[in-house]
Write a protein that holds these residues in place. Structure first.
Motif, PDB file in Angstrom:
ATOM      1  N   GLN A   1       0.847  -1.189   0.000  1.00 16.97           N
ATOM      2  CA  GLN A   1       0.000   0.000   0.000  1.00 16.97           C
ATOM      3  C   GLN A   1       0.885   1.242   0.000  1.00 16.97           C
ATOM      4  N   VAL A   2       0.691   2.087  -0.993  1.00 19.58           N
ATOM      5  CA  VAL A   2       1.471   3.311  -1.109  1.00 19.58           C
ATOM      6  C   VAL A   2       0.790   4.431  -0.345  1.00 19.58           C
ATOM      7  N   GLN A   3       1.560   5.161   0.422  1.00 18.23           N
ATOM      8  CA  GLN A   3       1.049   6.358   1.091  1.00 18.23           C
ATOM      9  C   GLN A   3       1.766   7.576   0.516  1.00 18.23           C
ATOM     10  N   LEU A   4       0.979   8.591   0.186  1.00 10.09           N
ATOM     11  CA  LEU A   4       1.494   9.837  -0.361  1.00 10.09           C
ATOM     12  C   LEU A   4       0.965  10.992   0.481  1.00 10.09           C
ATOM     13  N   VAL A   5       1.860  11.848   0.950  1.00  5.60           N
ATOM     14  CA  VAL A   5       1.457  12.961   1.798  1.00  5.60           C
ATOM     15  C   VAL A   5       2.020  14.254   1.227  1.00  5.60           C
ATOM     16  N   GLU A   6       1.111  15.152   0.818  1.00  3.71           N
ATOM     17  CA  GLU A   6       1.518  16.445   0.277  1.00  3.71           C
ATOM     18  C   GLU A   6       1.652  17.485   1.382  1.00  3.71           C
ATOM     19  N   SER A   7       2.480  18.471   1.124  1.00  7.85           N
ATOM     20  CA  SER A   7       2.604  19.618   2.017  1.00  7.85           C
ATOM     21  C   SER A   7       3.092  20.811   1.195  1.00  7.85           C
ATOM     22  N   GLY A   8       2.965  22.002   1.802  1.00  9.08           N
ATOM     23  CA  GLY A   8       3.508  23.192   1.167  1.00  9.08           C
ATOM     24  C   GLY A   8       2.495  24.119   0.531  1.00  9.08           C
ATOM     25  N   GLY A   9       1.224  23.735   0.530  1.00  8.18           N
ATOM     26  CA  GLY A   9       0.219  24.621  -0.031  1.00  8.18           C
ATOM     27  C   GLY A   9      -0.008  25.834   0.849  1.00  8.18           C
ATOM     28  N   GLY A  10      -0.791  26.780   0.343  1.00  2.00           N
ATOM     29  CA  GLY A  10      -1.093  27.976   1.123  1.00  2.00           C
ATOM     30  C   GLY A  10      -1.684  29.071   0.273  1.00  2.00           C
ATOM     31  N   LEU A  11      -1.711  30.262   0.831  1.00  2.00           N
ATOM     32  CA  LEU A  11      -2.251  31.446   0.170  1.00  2.00           C
ATOM     33  C   LEU A  11      -1.083  32.332  -0.263  1.00  2.00           C
ATOM     34  N   SER A  25       5.751   6.564   0.802  1.00  5.34           N
ATOM     35  CA  SER A  25       6.176   5.374   1.541  1.00  5.34           C
ATOM     36  C   SER A  25       5.344   4.192   1.070  1.00  5.34           C
ATOM     37  N   GLY A  26       5.835   2.998   1.367  1.00  2.47           N
ATOM     38  CA  GLY A  26       5.052   1.801   1.087  1.00  2.47           C
ATOM     39  C   GLY A  26       5.534   0.963  -0.071  1.00  2.47           C
ATOM     40  N   ARG A  27       6.377   1.538  -0.942  1.00  5.31           N
ATOM     41  CA  ARG A  27       6.995   0.726  -1.988  1.00  5.31           C
ATOM     42  C   ARG A  27       8.250   1.440  -2.462  1.00  5.31           C
ATOM     43  N   THR A  28       8.995   0.787  -3.330  1.00  6.49           N
ATOM     44  CA  THR A  28      10.270   1.349  -3.769  1.00  6.49           C
ATOM     45  C   THR A  28      10.032   2.586  -4.625  1.00  6.49           C
ATOM     46  N   PHE A  29      10.276   3.731  -4.025  1.00  8.83           N
ATOM     47  CA  PHE A  29       9.955   5.028  -4.625  1.00  8.83           C
ATOM     48  C   PHE A  29      10.618   5.202  -5.978  1.00  8.83           C
TER      49      PHE A  29
END
Length: 123
Positions: A1-11, A25-29
């Motif tokens: 199971q692949v997990q993807l987490v975004e960050s950095g958005g805003g106004l 995470s979760g597999r060979t990137f």
């Protein structure tokens, strides 16, 4: 199971910059292509940019070409999107995605999505 987490958005004001990150995470990137997509209110999700597994091939939607730069750090399992000269029409939720092939990611072959991060560009 692949997990993807975004960050950095805003106004940000028009003409400004933001840098999005996507931690995987979760597999060979380093084996798989990845990409960024976005969805504005009332519109379909659209492709923004993609990058091959090795990082040697990058491609962009015409609407962002010359303003956005995609990159990846396979040692850190992280992908980035540097967004410059932002416009109000770039306002959307931005999604990180991956696919099960090493070269091309498209909305039709995505097998995992992140939860999205909001980008709002004021005029």
């Amino acid at each position: 199971q692949v997990q993807l987490v975004e960050s950095g958005g805003g106004l940000v004001q028009a003409g400004g910059s933001l840098r999005l990150s996507c931690a995987a995470s979760g597999r060979t990137f380093s084996n798989y292509a990845m990409g960024w997509f976005r969805q504005a209110p009332g519109k379909e999700r659209e492709f923004v940019s993609g990058i091959s597994a090795s990082g040697g091939l990058t491609y962009y939607a015409d609407s962002v070409k010359g303003r956005f730069t995609i990159s990846r750090d396979n040692a850190k399992n992280t992908m980035y999107l540097q967004m410059n000269s932002l416009k109000p029409e770039d306002t959307a939720v931005y999604f990180c995605a991956t696919t099960n092939n090493p070269t091309i990611v498209a909305v039709t072959n995505v097998d995992s999505w992140g939860q999205g991060t909001q980008v709002t560009v004021s005029s």
